[in-house]
Design a protein around this motif. Structure first.
Motif, PDB file in Angstrom:
ATOM      1  N   PRO A   1      28.172   7.086  63.875  1.00  0.00           N
ATOM      2  CA  PRO A   1      28.297   7.760  62.586  1.00  0.00           C
ATOM      3  C   PRO A   1      27.020   7.636  61.742  1.00  0.00           C
ATOM      4  CG  PRO A   1      29.317   5.596  62.455  1.00  0.00           C
ATOM      5  CD  PRO A   1      28.811   5.757  63.880  1.00  0.00           C
ATOM      6  N   ASP A   2      26.775   8.649  60.943  1.00  0.00           N
ATOM      7  CA  ASP A   2      25.673   8.649  59.982  1.00  0.00           C
ATOM      8  C   ASP A   2      26.276   9.127  58.662  1.00  0.00           C
ATOM      9  OD1 ASP A   2      23.153   8.501  58.825  1.00  0.00           O
ATOM     10  OD2 ASP A   2      22.191   9.850  60.261  1.00  0.00           O
ATOM     11  N   PHE A   3      26.221   8.285  57.637  1.00  0.00           N
ATOM     12  CA  PHE A   3      26.895   8.545  56.363  1.00  0.00           C
ATOM     13  C   PHE A   3      25.886   8.909  55.282  1.00  0.00           C
ATOM     14  CE2 PHE A   3      29.385   5.347  58.679  1.00  0.00           C
ATOM     15  CZ  PHE A   3      30.609   5.995  58.754  1.00  0.00           C
ATOM     16  N   PHE A   4      26.185   9.997  54.561  1.00  0.00           N
ATOM     17  CA  PHE A   4      25.354  10.461  53.447  1.00  0.00           C
ATOM     18  C   PHE A   4      26.237  10.496  52.203  1.00  0.00           C
ATOM     19  CE2 PHE A   4      23.316  11.976  57.224  1.00  0.00           C
ATOM     20  CZ  PHE A   4      21.962  12.039  56.951  1.00  0.00           C
ATOM     21  N   GLY A   5      26.019   9.560  51.288  1.00  0.00           N
ATOM     22  CA  GLY A   5      26.813   9.487  50.068  1.00  0.00           C
ATOM     23  C   GLY A   5      26.027   9.992  48.876  1.00  0.00           C
ATOM     24  N   PHE A   6      26.541  11.037  48.256  1.00  0.00           N
ATOM     25  CA  PHE A   6      25.874  11.701  47.131  1.00  0.00           C
ATOM     26  C   PHE A   6      26.644  11.468  45.833  1.00  0.00           C
ATOM     27  CE2 PHE A   6      24.954  14.083  50.992  1.00  0.00           C
ATOM     28  CZ  PHE A   6      23.575  14.213  50.932  1.00  0.00           C
ATOM     29  N   ASN A   7      25.921  11.475  44.714  1.00  0.00           N
ATOM     30  CA  ASN A   7      26.578  11.413  43.416  1.00  0.00           C
ATOM     31  C   ASN A   7      27.081  12.805  43.022  1.00  0.00           C
ATOM     32  OD1 ASN A   7      24.303  12.788  42.408  1.00  0.00           O
ATOM     33  ND2 ASN A   7      23.419  10.957  41.468  1.00  0.00           N
ATOM     34  N   LYS A   8      27.620  12.924  41.811  1.00  0.00           N
ATOM     35  CA  LYS A   8      28.208  14.207  41.385  1.00  0.00           C
ATOM     36  C   LYS A   8      27.166  15.319  41.295  1.00  0.00           C
ATOM     37  CE  LYS A   8      28.129  13.269  36.389  1.00  0.00           C
ATOM     38  NZ  LYS A   8      27.022  14.135  36.065  1.00  0.00           N
ATOM     39  N   ASP A   9      25.898  14.958  41.198  1.00  0.00           N
ATOM     40  CA  ASP A   9      24.813  15.944  41.159  1.00  0.00           C
ATOM     41  C   ASP A   9      24.234  16.227  42.543  1.00  0.00           C
ATOM     42  OD1 ASP A   9      24.954  16.184  38.319  1.00  0.00           O
ATOM     43  OD2 ASP A   9      23.830  14.301  38.142  1.00  0.00           O
ATOM     44  N   LEU A  10      24.930  15.735  43.571  1.00  0.00           N
ATOM     45  CA  LEU A  10      24.541  15.924  44.978  1.00  0.00           C
ATOM     46  C   LEU A  10      23.167  15.334  45.284  1.00  0.00           C
ATOM     47  CD1 LEU A  10      26.038  19.473  45.593  1.00  0.00           C
ATOM     48  CD2 LEU A  10      26.939  17.267  46.379  1.00  0.00           C
ATOM     49  N   GLU A  11      22.899  14.169  44.648  1.00  0.00           N
ATOM     50  CA  GLU A  11      21.690  13.397  44.910  1.00  0.00           C
ATOM     51  C   GLU A  11      22.069  12.196  45.770  1.00  0.00           C
ATOM     52  OE1 GLU A  11      19.600  14.278  40.597  1.00  0.00           O
ATOM     53  OE2 GLU A  11      20.907  12.536  40.834  1.00  0.00           O
ATOM     54  N   LEU A  12      21.342  11.990  46.852  1.00  0.00           N
ATOM     55  CA  LEU A  12      21.659  10.924  47.785  1.00  0.00           C
ATOM     56  C   LEU A  12      21.598   9.551  47.113  1.00  0.00           C
ATOM     57  CD1 LEU A  12      22.362  10.437  50.802  1.00  0.00           C
ATOM     58  CD2 LEU A  12      19.928  10.039  51.182  1.00  0.00           C
ATOM     59  N   GLN A  13      22.666   8.777  47.319  1.00  0.00           N
ATOM     60  CA  GLN A  13      22.751   7.432  46.752  1.00  0.00           C
ATOM     61  C   GLN A  13      23.128   6.381  47.793  1.00  0.00           C
ATOM     62  OE1 GLN A  13      21.912   6.640  43.524  1.00  0.00           O
ATOM     63  NE2 GLN A  13      21.246   8.773  43.454  1.00  0.00           N
ATOM     64  N   TYR A  14      23.575   6.830  48.971  1.00  0.00           N
ATOM     65  CA  TYR A  14      23.955   5.872  50.008  1.00  0.00           C
ATOM     66  C   TYR A  14      23.690   6.455  51.384  1.00  0.00           C
ATOM     67  CZ  TYR A  14      26.460   2.236  52.532  1.00  0.00           C
ATOM     68  OH  TYR A  14      26.763   1.201  53.374  1.00  0.00           O
ATOM     69  N   ARG A  15      22.998   5.688  52.217  1.00  0.00           N
ATOM     70  CA  ARG A  15      22.775   6.052  53.611  1.00  0.00           C
ATOM     71  C   ARG A  15      22.881   4.766  54.412  1.00  0.00           C
ATOM     72  NH1 ARG A  15      18.851   9.810  56.655  1.00  0.00           N
ATOM     73  NH2 ARG A  15      19.889   9.829  58.681  1.00  0.00           N
ATOM     74  N   GLY A  16      24.067   4.198  54.395  1.00  0.00           N
ATOM     75  CA  GLY A  16      24.284   2.911  55.031  1.00  0.00           C
ATOM     76  C   GLY A  16      25.461   2.945  55.979  1.00  0.00           C
ATOM     77  N   ARG A  17      25.872   1.771  56.362  1.00  0.00           N
ATOM     78  CA  ARG A  17      26.937   1.630  57.343  1.00  0.00           C
ATOM     79  C   ARG A  17      28.317   1.650  56.689  1.00  0.00           C
ATOM     80  NH1 ARG A  17      26.166  -4.809  58.814  1.00  0.00           N
ATOM     81  NH2 ARG A  17      26.980  -5.597  56.827  1.00  0.00           N
TER      82      ARG A  17
END
Length: 184
Positions: A121-137
């Motif tokens: 898995p590869d996770f991309f977590g974005f805030n409400k403005d669709l700005e990347l804030q998490y790319r972790g496990r």
């Protein structure tokens, strides 16, 4: 062979997409985006790293939805080389496991390339403005499911994003099978 994605590029904007899902609908990023953030996961059916944590992915996706995080999963693997990851098999798995999010098929792999996805898995977590804030496990599990009391890294990070708009400064990259790219 295990692959490890790069660290989070804070503020990187989520690329839009339009992909078919196992539920028969077509989704764009705006259809997935939640009021407090968005999680885009690159997964597949066969990867042992995904299989080991599938139940935890489903658990956390349900919990994140309750926090206002929109969630979707994308499979981009070459289904001709890995038939377990075919769209028909994706449909079967999503129904069998009652996926609480759209399971999208990136047949031409353009979305995986736009996101620079590396593994499943590869996770991309974005805030409400669709700005990347998490790319972790997800957690410390690897090819085997870790103990039940492992810290829920993805869930905790995305809860922080939902509350503050910012992800944690310290992140441990995910690890998984490399994306199965088509020969070009």
């Amino acid at each position: 062979m295990a692959a490890i994605p790069p660290v989070c590029d804070f503020g990187w904007k989520a690329p839009d997409f339009e992909l078919p899902a196992t539920d028969g609908k077509t989704y764009r990023l705006s259809d997935i985006a939640g009021p407090k953030g968005t999680l885009i996961m690159f997964i597949c059916n066969h990867c042992p790293y995904v299989v080991a944590v599938r139940d935890r992915i489903l658990r956390d996706a349900r919990a994140l939805a309750e926090l206002g995080i929109g969630v979707a999963a994308i499979s981009a693997n070459d289904a001709s080389a890995y038939p377990q990851d075919s769209f028909e098999n994706m449909k079967r798995l999503a129904e069998q496991e009652n996926f609480p999010f759209p399971y999208l098929y990136d047949e031409d792999q353009s979305v995986a390339r736009a996101y620079d996805a590396v593994c499943t898995p590869d996770f991309f977590g974005f805030n409400k403005d669709l700005e990347l804030q998490y790319r972790g496990r997800l957690d410390a599990s690897r090819r085997e499911t870790g103990p039940a009391d492992l810290r829920r890294d993805l869930f905790e990070a995305m809860r922080q994003v939902a509350q503050t708009g910012q992800g944690p400064e310290d992140q441990i990259p995910s690890m998984g099978c490399s994306i199965k790219w088509k020969d070009v």
